[in-house]
Design a protein around this motif. Structure first.
Motif, PDB file in Angstrom:
ATOM      1  N   PRO A 376     -27.135 -48.506   5.094  1.00  0.00           N
ATOM      2  CA  PRO A 376     -27.183 -47.521   4.173  1.00  0.00           C
ATOM      3  C   PRO A 376     -28.595 -46.913   4.314  1.00  0.00           C
ATOM      4  N   GLU A 377     -28.775 -45.629   4.077  1.00  0.00           N
ATOM      5  CA  GLU A 377     -29.802 -45.005   4.028  1.00  0.00           C
ATOM      6  C   GLU A 377     -30.238 -43.888   2.833  1.00  0.00           C
ATOM      7  N   GLY A 378     -30.490 -44.537   1.775  1.00  0.00           N
ATOM      8  CA  GLY A 378     -30.848 -43.849   0.558  1.00  0.00           C
ATOM      9  C   GLY A 378     -29.627 -43.124  -0.129  1.00  0.00           C
ATOM     10  N   GLU A 379     -29.857 -42.047  -0.883  1.00  0.00           N
ATOM     11  CA  GLU A 379     -28.858 -41.555  -1.496  1.00  0.00           C
ATOM     12  C   GLU A 379     -28.203 -40.317  -0.441  1.00  0.00           C
ATOM     13  N   PRO A 380     -26.813 -40.683  -0.235  1.00  0.00           N
ATOM     14  CA  PRO A 380     -26.483 -39.699   0.872  1.00  0.00           C
ATOM     15  C   PRO A 380     -26.085 -38.358   0.379  1.00  0.00           C
ATOM     16  N   PRO A 381     -26.125 -37.288   1.311  1.00  0.00           N
ATOM     17  CA  PRO A 381     -26.161 -35.790   0.879  1.00  0.00           C
ATOM     18  C   PRO A 381     -24.599 -35.710   0.689  1.00  0.00           C
ATOM     19  N   ASP A 382     -24.388 -34.824   0.015  1.00  0.00           N
ATOM     20  CA  ASP A 382     -23.089 -34.512  -0.591  1.00  0.00           C
ATOM     21  C   ASP A 382     -22.321 -33.753   0.815  1.00  0.00           C
ATOM     22  N   ARG A 383     -20.997 -34.183   0.996  1.00  0.00           N
ATOM     23  CA  ARG A 383     -20.161 -33.685   2.142  1.00  0.00           C
ATOM     24  C   ARG A 383     -19.622 -32.276   1.650  1.00  0.00           C
ATOM     25  N   LEU A 384     -19.884 -31.207   2.479  1.00  0.00           N
ATOM     26  CA  LEU A 384     -18.997 -29.840   2.226  1.00  0.00           C
ATOM     27  C   LEU A 384     -17.882 -29.998   2.883  1.00  0.00           C
ATOM     28  N   ARG A 385     -17.573 -30.751   4.005  1.00  0.00           N
ATOM     29  CA  ARG A 385     -16.460 -30.585   4.992  1.00  0.00           C
ATOM     30  C   ARG A 385     -16.409 -31.994   5.426  1.00  0.00           C
ATOM     31  N   PRO A 386     -15.284 -32.675   5.678  1.00  0.00           N
ATOM     32  CA  PRO A 386     -14.979 -34.000   6.228  1.00  0.00           C
ATOM     33  C   PRO A 386     -15.367 -33.886   7.666  1.00  0.00           C
ATOM     34  N   PRO A 387     -15.501 -35.085   8.108  1.00  0.00           N
ATOM     35  CA  PRO A 387     -16.049 -35.309   9.660  1.00  0.00           C
ATOM     36  C   PRO A 387     -14.863 -34.746  10.421  1.00  0.00           C
ATOM     37  N   ARG A 388     -15.152 -34.083  11.569  1.00  0.00           N
ATOM     38  CA  ARG A 388     -14.031 -33.412  12.572  1.00  0.00           C
ATOM     39  C   ARG A 388     -13.518 -34.794  13.243  1.00  0.00           C
ATOM     40  N   VAL A 389     -12.251 -34.789  13.260  1.00  0.00           N
ATOM     41  CA  VAL A 389     -11.414 -35.677  14.072  1.00  0.00           C
ATOM     42  C   VAL A 389     -10.460 -34.744  14.796  1.00  0.00           C
ATOM     43  N   ALA A 410      -9.747 -39.465   2.803  1.00  0.00           N
ATOM     44  CA  ALA A 410      -8.508 -40.055   3.379  1.00  0.00           C
ATOM     45  C   ALA A 410      -7.224 -39.301   2.975  1.00  0.00           C
ATOM     46  N   ARG A 411      -7.195 -38.860   1.679  1.00  0.00           N
ATOM     47  CA  ARG A 411      -5.971 -38.065   1.119  1.00  0.00           C
ATOM     48  C   ARG A 411      -5.995 -36.686   1.886  1.00  0.00           C
ATOM     49  N   GLY A 412      -7.351 -36.204   2.224  1.00  0.00           N
ATOM     50  CA  GLY A 412      -7.137 -34.832   2.820  1.00  0.00           C
ATOM     51  C   GLY A 412      -6.588 -35.007   4.268  1.00  0.00           C
ATOM     52  N   TRP A 413      -7.272 -35.905   4.822  1.00  0.00           N
ATOM     53  CA  TRP A 413      -6.730 -36.163   6.387  1.00  0.00           C
ATOM     54  C   TRP A 413      -5.258 -36.448   6.148  1.00  0.00           C
ATOM     55  N   ARG A 414      -4.567 -37.376   5.595  1.00  0.00           N
ATOM     56  CA  ARG A 414      -3.151 -37.472   5.259  1.00  0.00           C
ATOM     57  C   ARG A 414      -2.546 -36.122   4.921  1.00  0.00           C
ATOM     58  N   ARG A 415      -2.920 -35.376   4.035  1.00  0.00           N
ATOM     59  CA  ARG A 415      -2.616 -34.068   3.833  1.00  0.00           C
ATOM     60  C   ARG A 415      -2.151 -33.016   4.864  1.00  0.00           C
ATOM     61  N   VAL A 416      -3.032 -33.264   5.895  1.00  0.00           N
ATOM     62  CA  VAL A 416      -3.112 -32.288   6.932  1.00  0.00           C
ATOM     63  C   VAL A 416      -2.154 -32.865   8.138  1.00  0.00           C
ATOM     64  N   GLY A 417      -1.774 -34.194   8.029  1.00  0.00           N
ATOM     65  CA  GLY A 417      -0.813 -34.694   8.893  1.00  0.00           C
ATOM     66  C   GLY A 417      -1.289 -35.927   9.638  1.00  0.00           C
TER      67      GLY A 417
END
Lengths: 510, 224
Positions: A376-389, A410-417
């Motif tokens: 962990p490195e302090g307060e993580p910045p908010d993610r605007l988009r999920p990591p690219r997979v 996880a739900r977002g990735w599941r939603r896109v298939g």
């Protein structure tokens, strides 16, 4: 990869901030002064009163003190501390990597010396998280003539310090051991030392044995689930596309582009005795799976909820959520890479850390290194988009799910298939000793977390709890059987929630 | 939730895993800490068997065990000498000791010396520390070397006295030259002690000005 013994190069004299170049760092013990004073008084008084019996009682003290005048230690005590090349529960060093930025030091190249604390040494934890391994540091003690004894105190965070008075006839080698269930970067030992001899003591010195990077020990997982879509034309898995290398798909009339070598003459003779048409055997193509392991390194919580605030230390013999996540990710990566699949690592905590999907033994080394470096490195910045997979990748999300971010992704990735498996790495909680406020707070957190996991399952994400390794392995094998089954209408596919039937799978093909 | 958690603070360390140092034939530090007290108690029957002596020895033993770095051990040796001085001469030919007073003095020489040396060692040993047996052997070797000289001096005094008192038993003839030699020796030793004391005082003053280092605090805290 070299496995050169660490003791091959003598370490430099370091950590003697108060050391002088000669014996001036040695100071006479107060007890020695008092003993000499008492002896002198007895000697003088006994002599003056003509009582040799009383005077004689002062002789040993005076002689002993006089001896200290002539036998002053002529140098300084030096201690070189380094990681032992091999020890119970831990492999020999696999490689020495320069310390990352912020770890301090200049990153000295080469093997065998961690005495300055400016390099990271890489070791492999052989023991599991439950069993624990041993970290062994080797101390080379150097005492000047006349000293003979060195007092050593070995300190390690989360451990009770050990102290010993050691006989050092000029040079002595001593091993210091501590058990550890932790993985990742961690300090080895700090050794405080002081020379003793001839009624004197030296100024205490401090030696830092450096930082070690303990790699997670992968657990062997026999079979692992596959993603809904395989990639490439080679691999260990049979895809649903026609191609070569796989099992029989069908027998089909010869078409332009078919290889004449695939003509099935028996079928042709049976179906077309006059050879009006040729029949060829068509096979399935092979393919490889792309797996992305997403580790949530934002949290590192222990089994004691009272430590979650960060104001109390996590016990050194408690595996944290990140330790469990490292082991789970390493096991998954090893399982997939062993079958020729491509594995990549993504970190939810810091965006720059990512291992792109790859395959092979070197990829496993990269993955293990990357996992060990997660923290962990302090307060993580908010993610605007999920990591690219990668498209069609099987995604494992390893998190404590104490906050919604990992579940949302996880739900977002599941939603896109994507096929998504959520791995819960929260340790088994230890509730003993919690006060009422902590219990209420924990209850609220657990309720939210349960809702979150239920939502995940409802959205078609499989949830695996890794803290029970046997159950997790069995769960993965069950998923594996489902994913390897060829889908037909009406059956359920891996990654689908319990209430989601195979209607979604009917239109999908590998 | 523990964002950027670090190990801070500390709970009870009673059940924490322990760092182990591999030693050759270690003995518990507590045993080493008890040794000077044991030798103080052994002094008591050699000095006298009365209640005050035994009680005083017990108190001194407790003090030297609790604070081995304090001057208690030196004070004990001084008190033993003063008690001997207050009694009959243990080396007197034909004295009241029935021939056993010489052995008593030899025993006192040894035990008082052991009190001093073991207290010096114990001042560097924590209760939970471990000490290699060879360290004790080294201390014992130093004690034996000094004892060889001291006991030889004792024997020499006995021989000289038996020779000089042979003509005039009990008169103490020949004591004057011995006394003069002893005084001369004491003056020389005092000069040496002055030099050593000056060095020690300078060192202590320098240390006091500088203050203890973190490492010294660590050791001091642990020794108590």
């Amino acid at each position: 990869m070299s496995t050169a013994p660490l003791g091959s190069r003598p370490g430099p004299a370091t950590g003697h901030r108060e050391a002088a170049a000669d014996g001036r760092e040695w100071v006479v013990d107060a007890g020695q002064v008092w003993a000499m004073g008492a002896g002198l008084v007895l000697l003088v008084v006994g002599a003056l009163l003509g009582r040799p019996d009383a005077a004689l009682l002062g002789v040993p003290a005076v002689l002993g003190s006089a001896w200290t005048l002539v036998s002053r230690p002529g140098g300084r005590v030096r201690v070189d501390a380094r990681l032992a090349p091999s020890s119970d529960g831990l492999h020999a060093l696999r490689e020495a990597a320069p310390a990352p930025e912020g770890a301090g030091g200049s990153g000295v190249a080469g093997h065998g010396d961690v005495s300055r604390g400016d390099r990271l040494e890489t070791v492999t934890a052989v023991q599991t998280l439950v069993a624990g391994g041993s970290l062994v540091a080797r101390l080379d003690l150097h005492a000047p003539p006349g000293a003979g004894t060195v007092r050593v105190r070995a300190i390690r965070p989360g451990h009770r310090a050990a102290e010993a008075v050691v006989h050092v006839p000029l040079v002595r080698r001593v091993d210091v051991t501590a058990t550890s269930v932790r993985t990742g970067a961690q300090p080895l030992f700090v050794v405080v030392h002081q020379g003793i001899g001839a009624g004197r003591r030296s100024q205490p010195g401090r030696e830092d044995a450096g930082t070690v990077l303990v790699l997670p020990k992968p657990r062997r997982v026999a079979r692992l689930p596959l993603p809904g879509r395989l990639r490439g034309l080679t691999g260990q898995h049979e895809s649903r596309r026609p191609g070569s290398g796989g099992e029989l798909r069908d027998v089909h009339p010869f078409q332009p582009g078919d290889s004449p070598r695939r003509v099935d003459w028996k079928v042709t003779a049976r179906r077309s005795p006059r050879l009006e048409e040729l029949y060829v055997r068509r096979t399935m193509a092979l393919g490889e799976a792309v797996v992305t392991v997403v580790v949530d390194s934002r949290d590192d919580v222990g089994p004691d909820p009272a430590t979650w605030s960060g104001y109390h230390a996590i016990r050194a013999d408690d595996a944290t959520s990140l330790d469990i996540a490292r082991q789970a990710a390493a096991s998954l990566a090893q399982g997939y890479l062993a079958t020729g699949d491509r594995v990549g690592i993504e970190d939810l905590g810091v965006r720059r850390r990512a291992v792109r999907p790859g395959t092979g033994r070197r990829q496993l080394d990269r993955v293990l290194q990357q996992l060990a470096a997660l923290r962990p490195e302090g307060e993580p910045p908010d993610r605007l988009r999920p990591p690219r997979v990668a498209a069609g990748a099987l995604i494992y999300v390893l998190s404590t799910f104490l906050d919604p971010e990992a579940a949302v992704l996880a739900r977002g990735w599941r939603r896109v298939g994507h096929t998504v498996v959520a791995v819960d790495v929260l340790p088994r909680l230890r509730l003993r000793g919690l006060d009422r406020r902590h219990r209420i707070a924990l209850r609220m957190v657990r309720l939210e977390r349960q809702d979150r996991l239920a939502e995940l399952e409802a959205s078609g994400v499989e949830v695996v709890r890794w803290v029970d390794e046997e159950a997790a392995t069995a769960h993965l094998q069950r998923l594996s059987r489902l994913s390897h089954r060829r889908p037909v209408a009406g059956t359920r596919e891996v990654g689908a929630g319990h209430q989601v039937a195979g209607r979604r799978t009917a239109g999908r093909s590998r | 939730m523990n964002r950027g958690a670090s190990i801070r603070g500390g709970r009870s360390s009673t059940r924490l895993p322990r760092v182990e140092i591999a030693l050759v034939r270690p003995v518990p530090g507590a045993l080493v800490r008890l040794l000077p007290g044991l030798f103080v108690l052994l002094c008591a029957p050699l000095v006298g068997a009365d209640v005050w002596t035994v009680g005083g020895a017990g108190a001194a033993a407790v003090l030297v065990v609790r604070r081995p770095a304090s001057p208690v051990a030196a004070v004990v040796s001084l008190l033993v000498g003063l008690v001997v001085l207050a009694g009959d001469d243990l080396l007197a030919v034909g004295g009241s000791g029935d021939g056993r007073s010489g052995w008593r003095l030899a025993g006192l020489l040894l035990t008082v010396h052991l009190v001093l040396r073991t207290a010096e060692l114990a001042s560097h040993v924590a209760w939970r520390a471990r000490v290699e047996l060879s360290v004790l052997g080294r201390v014992l070797g130093g004690v034996l070397a000094v004892q060889a000289v001291a006991q030889t001096v004792l024997l020499s005094v006995l021989v000289v006295r038996s020779v000089t008192d042979a003509g005039e038993p009990g008169a103490g003839a020949g004591q004057e030259w011995l006394r003069a030699v002893a005084v001369g020796g004491a003056v020389v030793i005092s000069l040496l002690a002055w030099r050593l004391g000056g060095h020690i005082l300078r060192t202590r003053r320098r240390d006091a000005e500088r203050g203890p280092s973190d490492h010294e605090r660590l050791f001091r805290w642990h020794i108590g």
